[in-house]
Design a protein around this motif. Structure first.
Motif, PDB file in Angstrom:
ATOM      1  N   ARG A 313       0.826  -1.207   0.000  1.00 34.84           N
ATOM      2  CA  ARG A 313       0.000   0.000   0.000  1.00 34.84           C
ATOM      3  C   ARG A 313       0.867   1.267   0.000  1.00 34.84           C
ATOM      4  N   GLU A 314       1.920   1.269   0.786  1.00 36.61           N
ATOM      5  CA  GLU A 314       2.783   2.459   0.862  1.00 36.61           C
ATOM      6  C   GLU A 314       3.600   2.640  -0.422  1.00 36.61           C
ATOM      7  N   PHE A 315       4.112   1.544  -0.974  1.00 31.98           N
ATOM      8  CA  PHE A 315       4.908   1.649  -2.204  1.00 31.98           C
ATOM      9  C   PHE A 315       4.061   2.141  -3.369  1.00 31.98           C
ATOM     10  N   GLU A 316       2.825   1.721  -3.424  1.00 36.23           N
ATOM     11  CA  GLU A 316       1.956   2.117  -4.529  1.00 36.23           C
ATOM     12  C   GLU A 316       1.608   3.603  -4.483  1.00 36.23           C
ATOM     13  N   LYS A 317       1.794   4.232  -3.338  1.00 31.87           N
ATOM     14  CA  LYS A 317       1.566   5.676  -3.221  1.00 31.87           C
ATOM     15  C   LYS A 317       2.706   6.485  -3.821  1.00 31.87           C
ATOM     16  N   GLY A 318       3.847   5.834  -4.078  1.00 41.86           N
ATOM     17  CA  GLY A 318       5.027   6.531  -4.573  1.00 41.86           C
ATOM     18  C   GLY A 318       6.135   6.503  -3.538  1.00 41.86           C
ATOM     19  N   PHE A 319       7.280   7.071  -3.888  1.00 43.27           N
ATOM     20  CA  PHE A 319       8.455   6.956  -3.035  1.00 43.27           C
ATOM     21  C   PHE A 319       8.846   8.255  -2.338  1.00 43.27           C
ATOM     22  N   ASP A 320       8.016   9.264  -2.432  1.00 39.62           N
ATOM     23  CA  ASP A 320       8.274  10.473  -1.686  1.00 39.62           C
ATOM     24  C   ASP A 320       8.038  10.196  -0.201  1.00 39.62           C
ATOM     25  N   GLU A 321       9.051  10.458   0.641  1.00 37.73           N
ATOM     26  CA  GLU A 321       8.966  10.241   2.096  1.00 37.73           C
ATOM     27  C   GLU A 321       8.779   8.760   2.438  1.00 37.73           C
TER      28      GLU A 321
END
Length: 632
Positions: A313-321
């Motif tokens: 879930r977190e990786f799919e949001k992108g890699f910012d922060e």
């Protein structure tokens, strides 16, 4: 009387146990890993307490030494000379007759590695008592990525000073003081790779000075089996896999931020496979590892669908922060952030590590410990010289071109000035040009506090313009930030004279230049020398006019930053306008692999050179040019 003594010891013992118990509870509350066993958590706790106490004692010693910097340095130097007076080297330079530091300067020349090569060869063949009274336990290989590779003797005293004042003071005592929550029982992702160790004719180990950890594995997220994995990408995969499964990871530790940045780039490319492994509780079957290692790693992995879903879930949001999102209890990240590492530190802070403290507490080299940063939360890292690690001399930067320049002692330097460092070490290097240029920013007690500026070998200097890597970096970042939509991935430079040593080098560059541009500046033999700036941008600029505009702006920015460069560009035109060469996406990642193949460097000591110094390096980048420029 005996009963009183026994009772005292019993009371002391129980008091100490109670104290440890309260300390353990305090540290436990600061954070802990669920992947600890009872044995590993006890060892982790006791190791932390032991090293922290060493650091506290060494810090008090450091405060005293820096308050008496001049006398401590002289005493330190004389002890080195006395201990080594009966060595072959000491007898040759009459160390036994030297009674003060001024006499040392008068009877011993400033040296570089060529001065020691024959002595090191004798040590490698097994000869005793050559440079130091302590026999070297290792010949450490310098990286060779920013200059020629050298073999540096390492003695027990040299290593002990690094551990005592660098590791114990810099990492434990200083960080725990600045970030109290960092004193915990969370595991650490320490980035290392087991180097290949060779042996000299005399049986002395030869390898990088950054060896793999030994006693620390109980505190690390990475399992000990990584030592049996020869492949660097496979090792990195295992590092990340076992760090990802631990939501409560406490810190990330590496020598250089370049390596840390590369880890997150690697994670961005391979996270799906790692999440799959965590979900299944089984390591990727395509990894290049032996069956015994695979079996041992699989025993440590258990299926964890909840953690896999959280990560996905977190990786799919992108890699910012991303670091803070996948490791919410991450306290800090440690690695060198200055010099050639500044670009990667900036990218980490602005992207992957938003909200996480990035610290740099140790300034060291293969030759030994130079300084420690007692103020790790400051934006610009500065380092207090360690008086009992090296004897320091300083050459004003305007005199550094001289073969035997006059040197200054630490109490004679001025705040705000640049100096080349000259060091005498515990491992047999005397008045040695280490190659670093530093700036004195202040004094702590009576000891200089410095910032690292650049390596002498990384200076662009065709017509005495002395363009440092810091100047080039400032110019590039100033221009690329103004461009906005084009993100700087990485860069390096070369002097055009190097093209003369590359078969068809100038012709290849010509092919990628506009004819109009060539007529203006000239690229033929005998033309004015110029800088080649190899840039990897994302996205790649594909318009010729935009590239030429970038080239012009970068040249103008460098003229503003370096007045000597401006003078050489304007008065008589001794230097031609720099050339921007845009390289293909992924070029610097490939360059890392190239350096690991052609130099003796280990992945955890690798530095990207900001000045190319060999024709092989230049040929590599010529082959990676990403755009053929045609006339506008």
């Amino acid at each position: 009387m005996l009963k009183v003594v026994l009772l005292t010891w019993v009371l002391f013992f129980f008091g100490f146990v109670i104290y440890l118990g309260f300390e353990f509870l305090r540290v436990w509350k600061n954070g802990h890993s669920k992947f600890h066993t009872l044995l590993s958590v006890i060892i982790h706790f006791l190791l932390n307490r032991f090293v922290f106490r060493i650091g506290a004692t060494a810090r008090r010693k450091l405060e005293y030494d820096t308050g008496n910097f001049s006398s401590v340095q002289e005493d330190f130097l004389l002890k080195i000379l006395k201990k080594n007076s009966r060595t072959k080297y000491g007898e040759e330079f009459k160390f036994g007759r030297i009674s003060n530091r001024r006499e040392f300067l008068n009877c011993h020349p400033i040296t570089d590695y060529d001065h020691y090569k024959n002595y090191v060869d004798r040590i490698a063949k097994g000869e005793k008592n050559v440079m130091t009274h302590q026999e070297p336990w290792m010949l450490a290989v310098t990286s060779g990525t920013t200059g020629k590779s050298c073999l540096i003797p390492k003695t027990r005293d040299n290593s002990r000073a690094f551990v005592k004042f660098g590791f114990a003071v810099g990492v434990y005592h200083t960080i725990f003081g600045a970030l109290p929550q960092a004193d915990n029982l969370q595991k650490c992702l320490k980035l290392f790779h087991a180097p290949e160790i060779k042996y000299s004719e005399g049986g002395i180990p030869i390898g990088p000075s950054t060896l793999a950890p030994s006693l620390q594995f109980h505190a690390l997220s990475t399992p000990r089996m990584l030592l049996d994995v020869p492949s660097v990408p496979t090792g990195l995969y295992i590092h990340l896999l076992f760090a990802l499964r631990d939501r409560d990871l406490g810190c990330i530790w590496s020598n250089f931020t370049y390596y840390i940045h590369g880890v997150f780039v690697f994670l961005e490319e391979n996270w799906k496979l790692m999440v799959q492994d965590i979900e299944k509780g089984e390591i990727n079957p395509d990894l290049e590892i032996t069956e015994p290692v695979r079996s041992d790693l699989n025993k440590l992995l258990k299926p964890d669908k909840q953690r896999a879903n959280d990560l996905r879930r977190e990786f799919e949001k992108g890699f910012d922060e991303i670091a803070r999102r996948i490791w919410p209890n991450l306290k800090y990240v440690h690695g060198v952030v200055s010099g050639s590492s500044e670009l990667y530190a900036t990218q980490l802070r602005c992207h992957y590590l938003k909200g996480v403290q990035l610290c740099s507490t140790i300034y060291g080299a293969t030759e030994g410990l130079i300084g420690v940063n007692l103020w790790p939360l400051e934006d610009t890292p500065c380092y207090l010289l360690v008086p009992r690690s090296m004897f320091f001399e300083f050459v004003p930067i305007e005199n550094s071109y001289e073969e035997q320049p006059k040197t200054l002692f630490g109490e004679e330097v001025k705040v705000g000035c640049l100096y080349e460092l000259i060091v005498t070490t515990l491992s047999g290097l005397y008045r040695y040009r280490i190659g670093d240029v530093v700036k004195v920013v202040r004094f702590h007690n009576s000891c200089p506090v410095i910032t690292f500026q650049y390596r002498q070998g990384q200076l662009l200097n065709m017509r005495s313009e002395k363009t440092s890597e810091a100047m080039i970096y400032e110019a590039i970042t100033k221009v690329t930030r103004k461009k906005g939509k084009h993100h700087l991935v990485d860069y390096t430079c070369a002097e055009s004279i190097l093209l003369d040593f590359v078969p068809n080098g100038r012709a290849v560059i010509k092919e990628r230049q506009a004819k109009k541009h060539l007529n203006h500046t000239g690229l033929g033999i005998g033309a004015k020398p110029f800088y080649l700036v190899f840039l990897e941008l994302s996205p790649l600029i594909r318009n010729t006019k935009d590239t030429e505009a970038l080239e012009q702006e970068l040249d103008e920015a460098l003229c503003e930053i370096n007045p000597y460069y401006l003078t050489r560009r304007e008065n008589g035109g001794f230097i031609g306008r720099l050339r921007v060469c845009l390289v293909k996406p992924g070029t610097f990642q490939k360059f890392q692999e190239f350096l690991l193949q052609v130099t003796p460097t280990a992945v955890n000591q690798l530095k990207i050179p900001r000045k190319l110094t060999s024709k092989e390096q230049l040929i590599f980048f010529i082959n990676q040019l990403g755009l053929k420029r045609t006339s506008a």
